[in-house]
Write a protein that holds these residues in place. Sequence first.
Motif, mmCIF file in Angstrom:
data_model
loop_
_atom_site.group_PDB
_atom_site.id
_atom_site.type_symbol
_atom_site.label_atom_id
_atom_site.label_comp_id
_atom_site.label_asym_id
_atom_site.label_seq_id
_atom_site.Cartn_x
_atom_site.Cartn_y
_atom_site.Cartn_z
ATOM 1 N N GLY A 80 0.698 -0.628 -0.051
ATOM 2 C CA GLY A 80 -0.368 0.017 -0.307
ATOM 3 C C GLY A 80 1.105 1.136 0.148
ATOM 4 N N GLU A 81 0.419 1.698 0.993
ATOM 5 C CA GLU A 81 1.260 3.421 0.808
ATOM 6 C C GLU A 81 2.612 3.377 1.299
ATOM 7 O OE1 GLU A 81 0.378 6.863 0.652
ATOM 8 O OE2 GLU A 81 -0.705 5.070 -0.980
ATOM 9 N N ASP A 82 3.066 1.707 2.473
ATOM 10 C CA ASP A 82 4.233 1.600 3.492
ATOM 11 C C ASP A 82 5.550 0.945 2.988
ATOM 12 O OD1 ASP A 82 2.230 2.510 5.711
ATOM 13 O OD2 ASP A 82 1.888 0.280 6.772
ATOM 14 N N LEU A 83 6.588 1.163 3.493
ATOM 15 C CA LEU A 83 7.218 0.473 2.982
ATOM 16 C C LEU A 83 7.793 -0.154 3.947
ATOM 17 C CD1 LEU A 83 9.968 2.925 1.086
ATOM 18 C CD2 LEU A 83 8.742 1.200 -0.089
ATOM 19 N N VAL A 84 7.597 -1.766 4.100
ATOM 20 C CA VAL A 84 7.491 -2.212 5.130
ATOM 21 C C VAL A 84 9.262 -3.167 5.261
ATOM 22 C CG1 VAL A 84 6.835 -4.379 6.244
ATOM 23 C CG2 VAL A 84 5.076 -2.779 5.611
ATOM 24 N N VAL A 85 10.120 -3.066 5.922
ATOM 25 C CA VAL A 85 11.164 -3.643 6.623
ATOM 26 C C VAL A 85 10.967 -4.759 6.049
ATOM 27 C CG1 VAL A 85 12.822 -3.156 7.275
ATOM 28 C CG2 VAL A 85 12.609 -1.136 6.892
ATOM 29 N N LYS A 86 11.552 -5.443 5.558
ATOM 30 C CA LYS A 86 12.144 -7.333 5.798
ATOM 31 C C LYS A 86 12.930 -7.455 5.865
ATOM 32 C CE LYS A 86 8.217 -8.024 3.896
ATOM 33 N NZ LYS A 86 7.028 -8.223 4.349
ATOM 34 N N SER A 87 14.602 -7.111 5.698
ATOM 35 C CA SER A 87 15.721 -7.014 6.540
ATOM 36 C C SER A 87 16.206 -5.874 6.868
ATOM 37 C CB SER A 87 16.612 -8.202 5.850
ATOM 38 O OG SER A 87 17.084 -7.615 4.715
ATOM 39 N N LEU A 88 17.310 -5.797 7.477
ATOM 40 C CA LEU A 88 17.757 -5.252 8.408
ATOM 41 C C LEU A 88 19.339 -4.860 8.245
ATOM 42 C CD1 LEU A 88 16.999 -1.653 9.704
ATOM 43 C CD2 LEU A 88 17.276 -2.652 11.151
ATOM 44 N N LYS A 89 20.400 -3.846 7.841
ATOM 45 C CA LYS A 89 21.950 -4.009 8.380
ATOM 46 C C LYS A 89 22.382 -3.353 8.623
ATOM 47 C CE LYS A 89 24.479 -6.398 5.463
ATOM 48 N NZ LYS A 89 24.775 -6.966 4.108
ATOM 49 N N VAL A 90 22.964 -2.634 9.901
ATOM 50 C CA VAL A 90 23.887 -1.626 9.721
ATOM 51 C C VAL A 90 24.955 -1.640 9.811
ATOM 52 C CG1 VAL A 90 24.481 0.178 12.239
ATOM 53 C CG2 VAL A 90 22.533 -1.270 11.685
ATOM 54 N N LEU A 91 25.031 -0.756 8.566
ATOM 55 C CA LEU A 91 26.569 -0.576 7.660
ATOM 56 C C LEU A 91 27.312 0.106 8.530
ATOM 57 C CD1 LEU A 91 25.748 -0.238 3.896
ATOM 58 C CD2 LEU A 91 25.585 -3.092 5.475
ATOM 59 N N PHE A 92 27.526 1.264 9.455
ATOM 60 C CA PHE A 92 28.732 2.106 9.785
ATOM 61 C C PHE A 92 27.359 2.614 11.229
ATOM 62 C CE2 PHE A 92 30.599 2.618 6.686
ATOM 63 C CZ PHE A 92 32.091 2.824 6.751
ATOM 64 N N LYS A 93 27.554 2.807 12.534
ATOM 65 C CA LYS A 93 27.009 2.742 13.206
ATOM 66 C C LYS A 93 28.283 4.260 14.167
ATOM 67 C CE LYS A 93 24.533 1.232 16.923
ATOM 68 N NZ LYS A 93 22.908 1.782 16.900
ATOM 69 N N ASN A 94 27.177 4.957 14.570
ATOM 70 C CA ASN A 94 27.681 5.621 15.124
ATOM 71 C C ASN A 94 28.494 5.287 16.150
ATOM 72 O OD1 ASN A 94 26.604 7.524 13.970
ATOM 73 N ND2 ASN A 94 24.760 8.653 15.180
ATOM 74 N N LEU A 95 29.676 6.198 16.785
ATOM 75 C CA LEU A 95 30.455 5.529 18.258
ATOM 76 C C LEU A 95 29.726 6.527 19.456
ATOM 77 C CD1 LEU A 95 33.799 6.152 16.619
ATOM 78 C CD2 LEU A 95 32.372 4.466 16.584
ATOM 79 N N GLU A 96 29.145 7.914 18.613
ATOM 80 C CA GLU A 96 28.619 8.451 19.680
ATOM 81 C C GLU A 96 27.581 9.053 19.463
ATOM 82 O OE1 GLU A 96 30.982 11.640 21.414
ATOM 83 O OE2 GLU A 96 32.694 10.355 21.037
ATOM 84 N N PRO A 97 26.417 9.318 19.978
ATOM 85 C CA PRO A 97 25.259 10.111 19.615
ATOM 86 C C PRO A 97 24.869 10.889 18.957
ATOM 87 C CG PRO A 97 25.392 9.218 22.423
ATOM 88 C CD PRO A 97 26.235 9.251 22.012
ATOM 89 N N PHE A 98 24.275 11.104 17.669
ATOM 90 C CA PHE A 98 24.639 12.119 16.871
ATOM 91 C C PHE A 98 24.413 13.102 18.331
ATOM 92 C CE2 PHE A 98 23.259 15.031 13.240
ATOM 93 C CZ PHE A 98 24.797 15.017 12.698
ATOM 94 N N PRO A 99 25.081 14.748 17.423
ATOM 95 C CA PRO A 99 25.116 15.984 18.685
ATOM 96 C C PRO A 99 23.849 16.513 18.280
ATOM 97 C CG PRO A 99 26.918 16.011 16.752
ATOM 98 C CD PRO A 99 25.952 14.551 16.853
ATOM 99 N N ILE A 100 23.198 16.503 17.177
ATOM 100 C CA ILE A 100 22.130 17.350 16.363
ATOM 101 C C ILE A 100 21.248 16.940 16.694
ATOM 102 C CG2 ILE A 100 21.807 18.930 14.562
ATOM 103 C CD1 ILE A 100 24.537 19.562 13.945
ATOM 104 N N ALA A 101 20.297 17.980 17.137
ATOM 105 C CA ALA A 101 18.688 17.138 18.567
ATOM 106 C C ALA A 101 17.553 17.631 16.443
ATOM 107 C CB ALA A 101 18.782 17.280 19.456
ATOM 108 N N LYS A 102 17.142 16.975 17.054
ATOM 109 C CA LYS A 102 15.893 17.254 16.644
ATOM 110 C C LYS A 102 14.988 18.369 16.533
ATOM 111 C CE LYS A 102 14.145 13.041 17.858
ATOM 112 N NZ LYS A 102 13.062 11.772 17.833
ATOM 113 N N LYS A 103 15.691 19.258 17.777
ATOM 114 C CA LYS A 103 14.835 20.326 18.010
ATOM 115 C C LYS A 103 15.309 21.481 18.162
ATOM 116 C CE LYS A 103 10.915 19.305 20.863
ATOM 117 N NZ LYS A 103 10.141 20.072 22.010
#
Length: 414
Positions: free
Chosen positions: A63-86
């Motif tokens: 439908g409208e959705d893109l449903v995830v069937k598999s997931l792999k993390v290629l590059f993980k942050n070493l620390e939380p990203f410093p820029i917040a949503k707010k």
Amino acid sequence: MVERIKARTLRKRVLKRIAFVDVKPVEAPRRIVQLVVKDPKLIEEVDKLDMQDLIEAEVERVGEDLVVKSLKVLFKNLEPFPIAKKEHGPDFLLRMRHLAIRGIRYPKIFYVEHVVTWSAIKHLVDEGRKRVHPPLIIASATEGGAILFPVDRFGERKFFLSESAQLYLEAMIFALGKVFSLTTSSRMEKSRTRRHLAEFRHLEAEAADYGFEDILDAQERLVKAIVRGVLEDEDASEIVKEFRGKRMDELDRLLKEKFPRITYDEAIEILRKKGVDIKRGDDLGADEERILTEDFEVPVFVTLYPTEQKAFYVKRVPDRPEVCYSADLMLPRYGEITTGGEREDDYYKLLEEIKRRGLKPEDYRRYLDLRKYGSIRHSGYGLGIERFVHRLLDLEHIRDATPFPRFYGRSTFV
RNA sequence: GCCGCCGUAGCUCAGUCCGGUAGAGCGCCCGGCUGUUAACCGGGCGGUCCGGGGUUCGAAUCCCCGCGGCGGCGCCA
């Protein structure tokens, strides 16, 4: 149909039995795509994701959705990203500019800037101008000001970073006729305003056998071509609408109407009628420019400025030598966006003007040579790319119109 | 060169006028939630109150100096 997507995570919303991840695809980072996760094991994986992790996923459109069937993390942050949503303050965003450009807003601005630049270049080439490459290290000032950035000891002599390519473009018209350049100009103006940068992208053009009226027409064609180019680009046009809100009619009028041309004297009269205490010969300051343009819906040329207010190379009007063939194109409620004019082409008049202003003729020997060895009437103009984007998108500050801004009063740069 | 404002948690800020043992929201960590989209709800971690000096029994708060940031003028694109 299952497809594979490589993307960077932007936000996530994790519930008990369903999760949503907003991602930016690697090959189109300006697009935000929401992935839907329903598999309990994958929800667990999503819960561990940080902002800006690089993931690879297999997704299926339901439908409208893109449903995830598999997931792999290629590059993980070493620390939380410093820029917040707010919200963030301007200082923090500048310190973090190298990371902030991964966000949502900056990619939009810089995409529009690309379209602005490309539209300008395409228009100029289509008009028969040739792009040339003037130097950025120079020996003497174009306008004789104390605004030059010194290059610290290049050999014995001190040199400077260019603040305008104009003098070189004037030489190049003898090689290619109609030329333009897009270079970085540096000016150590001690300005702390929202429309000044110490380093800006400078589009300059110069043409042989162009008079004053010709160069006004050329500037009007350029501004219209840029706006047309932006509106014709689907993405850019959408971004401009989003940033400007309702004020799109201004751009439609700009394309349709001829830009009014008023003389400096007429500008003074208009200001006096509006109650501004000003007389002929006075500078048009920021306030005056704003008051002057507030009744205009489209850009307006102010022409024939007092000679004393303009640079030494501007041609005087023959029967009125107290004014000269120089014009500023002003945007309503903003101020100058281009400056252009006809250059003095007479050797003796130019030499006299250089002396009269206390400049050293030997510093301008080569410039004078352009007149000494058979000259031609010629004119040119300059436009600041960042200023154009600043105004086009109604940005709060010009520093957001360039990825890595340099401006007076800031002690560190990203 | 000139005028004005600001500096408190990773971020945005309140507390400063009127001195009395440091606060909120967001982020982060933990828990909850069947459709969110700035998700939401509960809990937790988190501080050289920019630095230095002074006044005071006592300073984030008042005074002085310094550093950093922001806006504007002039100048300009």
